[in-house]
Design a protein around this motif. Structure first.
Motif, mmCIF file in Angstrom:
data_model
loop_
_atom_site.group_PDB
_atom_site.id
_atom_site.type_symbol
_atom_site.label_atom_id
_atom_site.label_comp_id
_atom_site.label_asym_id
_atom_site.label_seq_id
_atom_site.Cartn_x
_atom_site.Cartn_y
_atom_site.Cartn_z
ATOM 1 N N PRO A 168 0.807 -1.222 0.000
ATOM 2 C CA PRO A 168 0.000 0.000 0.000
ATOM 3 C C PRO A 168 0.842 1.275 0.000
ATOM 4 O O PRO A 168 0.305 2.366 -0.129
ATOM 5 C CB PRO A 168 -0.849 -0.119 1.269
ATOM 6 N N THR A 169 2.168 1.145 0.116
ATOM 7 C CA THR A 169 3.046 2.313 0.052
ATOM 8 C C THR A 169 3.619 2.518 -1.351
ATOM 9 O O THR A 169 4.421 3.416 -1.562
ATOM 10 C CB THR A 169 4.213 2.190 1.056
ATOM 11 N N TRP A 176 0.169 4.435 -5.781
ATOM 12 C CA TRP A 176 -1.013 4.619 -4.919
ATOM 13 C C TRP A 176 -1.055 6.058 -4.421
ATOM 14 O O TRP A 176 -2.125 6.648 -4.293
ATOM 15 C CB TRP A 176 -0.993 3.678 -3.717
ATOM 16 N N GLN A 177 0.110 6.622 -4.117
ATOM 17 C CA GLN A 177 0.169 7.983 -3.601
ATOM 18 C C GLN A 177 -0.092 9.012 -4.701
ATOM 19 O O GLN A 177 -0.801 9.989 -4.493
ATOM 20 C CB GLN A 177 1.548 8.251 -2.971
ATOM 21 N N ARG A 178 0.461 8.777 -5.877
ATOM 22 C CA ARG A 178 0.390 9.746 -6.967
ATOM 23 C C ARG A 178 -0.967 9.750 -7.679
ATOM 24 O O ARG A 178 -1.413 10.787 -8.153
ATOM 25 C CB ARG A 178 1.495 9.475 -7.977
ATOM 26 N N TYR A 179 -1.600 8.582 -7.813
ATOM 27 C CA TYR A 179 -2.819 8.470 -8.621
ATOM 28 C C TYR A 179 -3.981 7.900 -7.817
ATOM 29 O O TYR A 179 -4.835 7.223 -8.353
ATOM 30 C CB TYR A 179 -2.551 7.575 -9.843
ATOM 31 N N GLN A 180 -4.018 8.195 -6.549
ATOM 32 C CA GLN A 180 -4.947 7.576 -5.614
ATOM 33 C C GLN A 180 -6.392 7.521 -6.104
ATOM 34 O O GLN A 180 -7.041 6.493 -6.002
ATOM 35 C CB GLN A 180 -4.882 8.310 -4.287
ATOM 36 N N SER A 181 -6.895 8.583 -6.653
ATOM 37 C CA SER A 181 -8.304 8.601 -7.060
ATOM 38 C C SER A 181 -8.515 8.083 -8.482
ATOM 39 O O SER A 181 -9.646 7.989 -8.936
ATOM 40 C CB SER A 181 -8.864 10.021 -6.952
ATOM 41 N N LEU A 203 -8.234 -0.319 -0.864
ATOM 42 C CA LEU A 203 -7.776 -0.025 -2.213
ATOM 43 C C LEU A 203 -8.948 -0.193 -3.177
ATOM 44 O O LEU A 203 -9.754 -1.107 -3.025
ATOM 45 C CB LEU A 203 -6.626 -0.959 -2.583
#
Length: 96
Positions: free
Chosen positions: A41-42, A46-51, A74
């Motif tokens: 999950p890191t 995941w951080q850059r394109y979360q939505s 997720l």
């Protein structure tokens, strides 16, 4: 708007190349081996394109990762939603 479909794991060269190519209006769908991203999950994507990043639930289930994806909240989609995503985007590119 482009739909990027990743078939390889999060540490693959295909994943790195895809992340370089994603535009601000693009979405990402993780299928096949790419759903192993649920184990990390890191992962930077995941951080850059979360939505704008999704995983195909059928591939998660077949690899025994559905509960892990749910635990980390997720985003997952069903096959019907996959079809809808392809209809919503002007272009689709698959990363192997």
């Amino acid at each position: 708007m482009m739909l990027h479909i990743l078939t390889k794991g999060p540490n693959s060269s295909a994943s790195f190349e895809m992340q370089q190519a994603i535009g601000e209006q693009d979405s990402v769908l993780l299928i096949e081996e790419a759903v192993t991203a649920a184990l990390d999950p890191t992962w930077e994507a995941w951080q850059r394109y979360q939505s704008r990043i999704f995983m195909l639930s059928e591939d998660l289930t077949s690899r025994g990762l559905a509960s892990i994806a749910a635990k980390h909240q997720l985003p997952t989609i069903e096959m019907d939603d996959f079809v809808s995503l392809t209809e919503q985007h002007l272009k689709t590119v698959t990363w192997y």
